[in-house]
Motif scaffolding. Structure first.
Motif, short mmCIF file in Angstrom:
data_model
loop_
_atom_site.label_atom_id
_atom_site.label_comp_id
_atom_site.label_asym_id
_atom_site.label_seq_id
_atom_site.Cartn_x
_atom_site.Cartn_y
_atom_site.Cartn_z
N ILE A 33 0.84 -1.19 0.00
CA ILE A 33 0.00 0.00 0.00
C ILE A 33 0.88 1.24 0.00
N ALA A 34 0.59 2.16 -0.93
CA ALA A 34 1.35 3.40 -1.00
C ALA A 34 0.97 4.30 0.17
N ASP A 35 1.91 5.12 0.62
CA ASP A 35 1.59 6.07 1.68
C ASP A 35 1.87 7.49 1.18
N THR A 36 1.58 8.49 2.01
CA THR A 36 1.69 9.87 1.57
C THR A 36 3.14 10.31 1.37
N SER A 37 4.12 9.50 1.75
CA SER A 37 5.51 9.86 1.49
C SER A 37 5.81 9.79 0.00
N MET A 38 4.90 9.13 -0.75
CA MET A 38 5.09 8.97 -2.18
C MET A 38 4.44 10.09 -2.99
N VAL A 39 3.80 11.03 -2.33
CA VAL A 39 3.18 12.17 -3.02
C VAL A 39 3.65 13.47 -2.38
N ASP A 40 3.61 14.54 -3.15
CA ASP A 40 4.10 15.84 -2.69
C ASP A 40 3.02 16.59 -1.92
N VAL A 62 -8.08 0.61 6.28
CA VAL A 62 -9.22 -0.14 5.74
C VAL A 62 -8.82 -0.94 4.50
N ILE A 63 -7.83 -0.45 3.76
CA ILE A 63 -7.33 -1.21 2.61
C ILE A 63 -6.60 -2.46 3.09
N LYS A 64 -5.75 -2.30 4.10
CA LYS A 64 -5.01 -3.45 4.65
C LYS A 64 -5.96 -4.52 5.15
N ASN A 65 -7.07 -4.09 5.76
CA ASN A 65 -8.02 -5.04 6.34
C ASN A 65 -9.13 -5.43 5.38
N LYS A 66 -9.06 -4.92 4.15
CA LYS A 66 -10.06 -5.23 3.11
C LYS A 66 -11.48 -5.00 3.64
N ASP A 67 -11.63 -3.86 4.30
CA ASP A 67 -12.90 -3.49 4.93
C ASP A 67 -13.70 -2.62 3.96
N THR A 68 -14.62 -3.21 3.21
CA THR A 68 -15.36 -2.45 2.20
C THR A 68 -16.27 -1.38 2.81
N LYS A 69 -16.85 -1.68 3.96
CA LYS A 69 -17.72 -0.70 4.62
C LYS A 69 -16.91 0.51 5.07
N ASP A 103 -3.54 11.51 -6.47
CA ASP A 103 -2.30 10.74 -6.64
C ASP A 103 -2.25 9.57 -5.67
N PHE A 104 -2.64 9.83 -4.42
CA PHE A 104 -2.60 8.79 -3.40
C PHE A 104 -3.56 7.64 -3.73
N VAL A 105 -4.79 8.00 -4.10
CA VAL A 105 -5.78 6.97 -4.44
C VAL A 105 -5.36 6.21 -5.69
N ALA A 106 -4.79 6.92 -6.68
CA ALA A 106 -4.35 6.27 -7.91
C ALA A 106 -3.28 5.22 -7.64
N LYS A 107 -2.38 5.51 -6.70
CA LYS A 107 -1.32 4.57 -6.38
C LYS A 107 -1.85 3.32 -5.67
N ILE A 112 -7.21 -1.57 -4.12
CA ILE A 112 -8.61 -1.36 -3.72
C ILE A 112 -9.54 -2.21 -4.57
N LYS A 113 -9.34 -2.17 -5.87
CA LYS A 113 -10.22 -2.91 -6.78
C LYS A 113 -10.09 -4.42 -6.60
N SER A 114 -8.93 -4.87 -6.11
CA SER A 114 -8.72 -6.31 -5.95
C SER A 114 -9.65 -6.93 -4.92
N PHE A 115 -10.11 -6.13 -3.94
CA PHE A 115 -11.04 -6.69 -2.95
C PHE A 115 -12.41 -6.02 -2.96
N ALA A 116 -12.49 -4.80 -3.51
CA ALA A 116 -13.78 -4.11 -3.55
C ALA A 116 -14.66 -4.63 -4.68
N GLY A 117 -14.04 -5.19 -5.70
CA GLY A 117 -14.79 -5.78 -6.81
C GLY A 117 -15.68 -4.76 -7.51
N ASN A 118 -16.93 -5.14 -7.71
CA ASN A 118 -17.88 -4.27 -8.42
C ASN A 118 -18.80 -3.50 -7.47
N ASN A 119 -18.31 -3.20 -6.28
CA ASN A 119 -19.10 -2.43 -5.32
C ASN A 119 -19.45 -1.07 -5.93
#
Length: 241
Positions: A33-40, A62-69, A103-107, A112-119
């Motif tokens: 998972i990317a963190d904010t150190s990777m964006v300006d 929530v990404i680490k825990n694959k928590d869709t809610k 930028d953060f979400v794009a990284k 996210i899509k790998s566990f959120a699927g077609n939510n």
């Protein structure tokens, strides 16, 4: 002889060069998972950067825990925080904030899509965040309209209040002061919920294992009883009884 010698040297050199130029096997895909150190974040005001850190911390959890809610609420909070900045009169800060968020979400999009699927809700939020205006020519009205009520309605109450369509600059600014604290509380809640969910899954797995073990024991006992009964029946028949 000299010609043969130099020819041999040439073949040897080509062989060594071809070995040295072999391409290494591609590395395995990185699912980290990317963190904010990777964006300006240098363009952000201190309080905006603090809010960003709180929200991205929550998003990372929530990404680490694959928590869709939890992911739905966090993404909605992120979208709402952009509009809240615009509502409070901080358009330029909102535009810089929007770029960092995008930028953060794009990284982290593939993860996210790998566990959120077609939510549907998550897909709408991701699309909404990716479409946030960040160009310097963007007007406040354009920035506000970019975040629909359908997205902010999924946010927590504090973020909804700051991002409300009719919120005055003063009301939005006042609500904005509390957003960092609310974001941190949200991060803590998400972590606790994820921990509880993990514990519940572990307990379910243990119960399932116990149930299977019990079934196996019962099956074995039934088979043993059948074998004993058959043996006894044969013995009785052998005695002519």
């Amino acid at each position: 002889m000299k010609k043969l010698f130099f020819a041999a040297l040439a073949v040897t050199a080509l062989t060594i060069a071809s070995c040295g130029n072999k391409t290494a096997a591609p590395a395995a895909a990185n699912d980290s998972i990317a963190d904010t150190s990777m964006v300006d974040t240098t363009a952000l005001a201190p309080e905006t950067k603090s809010m960003l850190n709180s929200l991205t911390t929550q998003l990372t959890d929530v990404i680490k825990n694959k928590d869709t809610k939890g992911l739905t609420t966090t993404l909605a909070n992120i979208a709402a925080s952009y509009k809240a900045l615009v509502n409070s009169g901080k358009l330029q800060d909102a535009l810089s904030y929007g770029q960092v968020i995008k930028d953060f979400v794009a990284k982290n999009l593939d993860t996210i899509k790998s566990f959120a699927g077609n939510n549907t809700a998550i897909s709408s939020l991701l699309s909404g965040i990716q479409a946030l205006p960040t160009d310097a020519s963007t007007t406040a009205e354009q920035a506000k309209q970019a975040v629909s009520s359908k997205l902010t309605d999924l946010a927590s109450s504090a973020f909804q209040k700051a991002a409300a369509g009719g919120a005055t600059a003063e009301a939005a600014a006042a609500a904005l002061k509390n957003l960092t604290g609310n974001a941190m509380e949200g991060a803590k809640d998400a972590a606790v919920n994820a921990k509880d969910a993990a514990a519940e899954k572990a307990n379910e797995a243990v119960d399932a294992t116990k149930a299977k073990a019990g079934e196996a024991v019962n099956d074995a006992a039934a088979k043993t009883n059948d074998a004993v009964n058959k043996a006894a029946s044969k013995a009785v028949k052998g005695l002519g009884l």
